[in-house]
Design a protein around this motif. Sequence first.
Motif, mmCIF file in Angstrom:
data_model
loop_
_atom_site.group_PDB
_atom_site.id
_atom_site.type_symbol
_atom_site.label_atom_id
_atom_site.label_comp_id
_atom_site.label_asym_id
_atom_site.label_seq_id
_atom_site.Cartn_x
_atom_site.Cartn_y
_atom_site.Cartn_z
ATOM 1 N N VAL A 90 0.978 -1.419 0.169
ATOM 2 C CA VAL A 90 -0.018 -0.067 0.164
ATOM 3 C C VAL A 90 0.728 1.402 0.034
ATOM 4 C CG1 VAL A 90 -1.450 1.226 1.421
ATOM 5 C CG2 VAL A 90 -2.001 -1.213 1.150
ATOM 6 N N PHE A 91 1.824 1.166 0.650
ATOM 7 C CA PHE A 91 2.818 2.544 0.830
ATOM 8 C C PHE A 91 3.944 2.722 -0.279
ATOM 9 C CE2 PHE A 91 1.622 2.296 5.517
ATOM 10 C CZ PHE A 91 0.786 3.348 5.417
ATOM 11 N N ALA A 92 4.370 1.445 -0.859
ATOM 12 C CA ALA A 92 5.231 1.657 -1.791
ATOM 13 C C ALA A 92 4.760 1.699 -3.074
ATOM 14 C CB ALA A 92 6.165 0.193 -1.593
ATOM 15 N N LYS A 93 3.518 1.045 -3.706
ATOM 16 C CA LYS A 93 3.308 0.696 -5.151
ATOM 17 C C LYS A 93 2.647 2.391 -5.159
ATOM 18 C CE LYS A 93 4.285 -3.247 -5.644
ATOM 19 N NZ LYS A 93 5.513 -3.722 -6.407
ATOM 20 N N ARG A 94 2.811 2.568 -6.686
ATOM 21 C CA ARG A 94 2.006 3.676 -7.311
ATOM 22 C C ARG A 94 0.907 3.329 -8.151
ATOM 23 N NH1 ARG A 94 3.131 5.995 -3.515
ATOM 24 N NH2 ARG A 94 5.204 6.665 -2.957
ATOM 25 N N TYR B 35 -9.696 5.824 -15.199
ATOM 26 C CA TYR B 35 -8.781 5.567 -16.156
ATOM 27 C C TYR B 35 -9.333 5.997 -17.556
ATOM 28 C CZ TYR B 35 -5.846 3.092 -19.745
ATOM 29 O OH TYR B 35 -5.103 2.912 -20.695
ATOM 30 N N ARG B 36 -10.692 6.070 -17.529
ATOM 31 C CA ARG B 36 -11.296 6.586 -18.744
ATOM 32 C C ARG B 36 -11.092 7.993 -18.954
ATOM 33 N NH1 ARG B 36 -16.915 3.095 -19.046
ATOM 34 N NH2 ARG B 36 -16.067 1.078 -19.623
ATOM 35 N N ASN B 37 -11.038 8.586 -17.757
ATOM 36 C CA ASN B 37 -10.972 10.048 -17.557
ATOM 37 C C ASN B 37 -9.681 10.642 -17.720
ATOM 38 O OD1 ASN B 37 -13.721 10.310 -17.611
ATOM 39 N ND2 ASN B 37 -13.698 10.443 -15.451
ATOM 40 N N ARG B 38 -8.757 10.000 -17.312
ATOM 41 C CA ARG B 38 -7.190 10.590 -16.901
ATOM 42 C C ARG B 38 -6.299 9.610 -17.814
ATOM 43 N NH1 ARG B 38 -5.776 14.583 -13.219
ATOM 44 N NH2 ARG B 38 -7.915 15.474 -12.465
ATOM 45 N N GLN B 39 -6.667 8.654 -18.262
ATOM 46 C CA GLN B 39 -5.957 7.514 -19.219
ATOM 47 C C GLN B 39 -4.462 7.081 -18.251
ATOM 48 O OE1 GLN B 39 -7.366 10.183 -20.873
ATOM 49 N NE2 GLN B 39 -8.655 8.548 -21.641
ATOM 50 N N THR B 40 -4.450 6.847 -16.647
ATOM 51 C CA THR B 40 -3.438 6.773 -15.944
ATOM 52 C C THR B 40 -4.019 6.080 -14.734
ATOM 53 O OG1 THR B 40 -1.585 7.158 -14.924
ATOM 54 C CG2 THR B 40 -3.120 8.854 -15.032
ATOM 55 N N ASN C 116 -1.799 5.869 -11.995
ATOM 56 C CA ASN C 116 -0.847 6.151 -11.257
ATOM 57 C C ASN C 116 -1.158 7.064 -10.134
ATOM 58 O OD1 ASN C 116 1.710 6.810 -10.167
ATOM 59 N ND2 ASN C 116 2.771 7.508 -11.851
ATOM 60 N N VAL C 117 -0.986 6.606 -8.984
ATOM 61 C CA VAL C 117 -1.720 7.447 -7.976
ATOM 62 C C VAL C 117 -1.149 8.821 -7.678
ATOM 63 C CG1 VAL C 117 -2.852 5.663 -6.586
ATOM 64 C CG2 VAL C 117 -0.371 6.528 -6.181
ATOM 65 N N ASP C 118 0.183 9.139 -8.118
ATOM 66 C CA ASP C 118 0.642 10.282 -8.040
ATOM 67 C C ASP C 118 0.275 11.333 -8.991
ATOM 68 O OD1 ASP C 118 2.865 9.499 -6.274
ATOM 69 O OD2 ASP C 118 4.091 8.719 -7.694
ATOM 70 N N GLU C 119 -0.415 10.867 -9.964
ATOM 71 C CA GLU C 119 -1.066 12.040 -11.112
ATOM 72 C C GLU C 119 -2.328 12.242 -10.861
ATOM 73 O OE1 GLU C 119 -0.555 10.542 -15.106
ATOM 74 O OE2 GLU C 119 1.481 10.054 -14.563
ATOM 75 N N PHE C 120 -3.109 11.653 -9.457
ATOM 76 C CA PHE C 120 -4.459 12.128 -9.050
ATOM 77 C C PHE C 120 -4.342 13.209 -7.993
ATOM 78 C CE2 PHE C 120 -5.603 7.186 -8.949
ATOM 79 C CZ PHE C 120 -5.425 7.181 -10.348
ATOM 80 N N ASN C 121 -4.513 14.315 -8.881
ATOM 81 C CA ASN C 121 -4.219 15.651 -8.130
ATOM 82 C C ASN C 121 -5.487 16.436 -8.276
ATOM 83 O OD1 ASN C 121 -3.909 16.157 -10.782
ATOM 84 N ND2 ASN C 121 -1.909 17.130 -10.754
ATOM 85 N N TRP C 122 -6.520 15.969 -8.220
ATOM 86 C CA TRP C 122 -7.777 16.873 -8.312
ATOM 87 C C TRP C 122 -8.009 17.510 -7.336
ATOM 88 C CZ3 TRP C 122 -9.782 11.280 -8.847
ATOM 89 C CH2 TRP C 122 -9.559 10.885 -9.947
ATOM 90 N N LEU C 123 -7.773 17.199 -5.936
ATOM 91 C CA LEU C 123 -8.240 17.806 -4.648
ATOM 92 C C LEU C 123 -7.234 18.888 -4.349
ATOM 93 C CD1 LEU C 123 -9.839 14.714 -2.779
ATOM 94 C CD2 LEU C 123 -11.092 16.444 -4.112
ATOM 95 N N LYS C 124 -6.207 18.892 -4.760
ATOM 96 C CA LYS C 124 -4.996 19.982 -4.701
ATOM 97 C C LYS C 124 -5.610 21.416 -5.125
ATOM 98 C CE LYS C 124 -1.156 17.094 -4.839
ATOM 99 N NZ LYS C 124 0.239 16.638 -5.477
#
Length: 114
Positions: A28-32, A98-103, A105-113
């Motif tokens: 959980v902590f290491a995977k992206r 994935y349909r909306n962002r094509q990824t 990767n949890v590092d690229e989930f930045n909607w709430l920033k």
Amino acid sequence: MNLSDLSVGLSTYLLVGAMLFSLGLYGVFAKRNIIAILMSIELMLNAVNINFVAFNRFIWNQKIDVHYLLTGHVAALFVIVVAAAEVAVGLALVITIYRNRQTTNVDEFNWLKW
């Protein structure tokens, strides 16, 4: 050598459960990748199931009452149901993201920033 000498004790089951839980926590902590994170959460839930069934077998098995004989198994069954629901909802969310962002990767989930 007697067959009863080869039986596995409670501490062995708890050790296996702790190792599986630690492996899942590391995942959980290491995977992206969000799929790998969901799989790690499933691994942690299965480690909890091992502990429930082991405690049921070694501690609550000494009681005669039928209500205590299946307590760990029923708790493990509830965890399996929750895990199945988590997989269904989690995979639906992953597919939508994935349909909306094509990824995935949890590092690229930045909607709430901000």
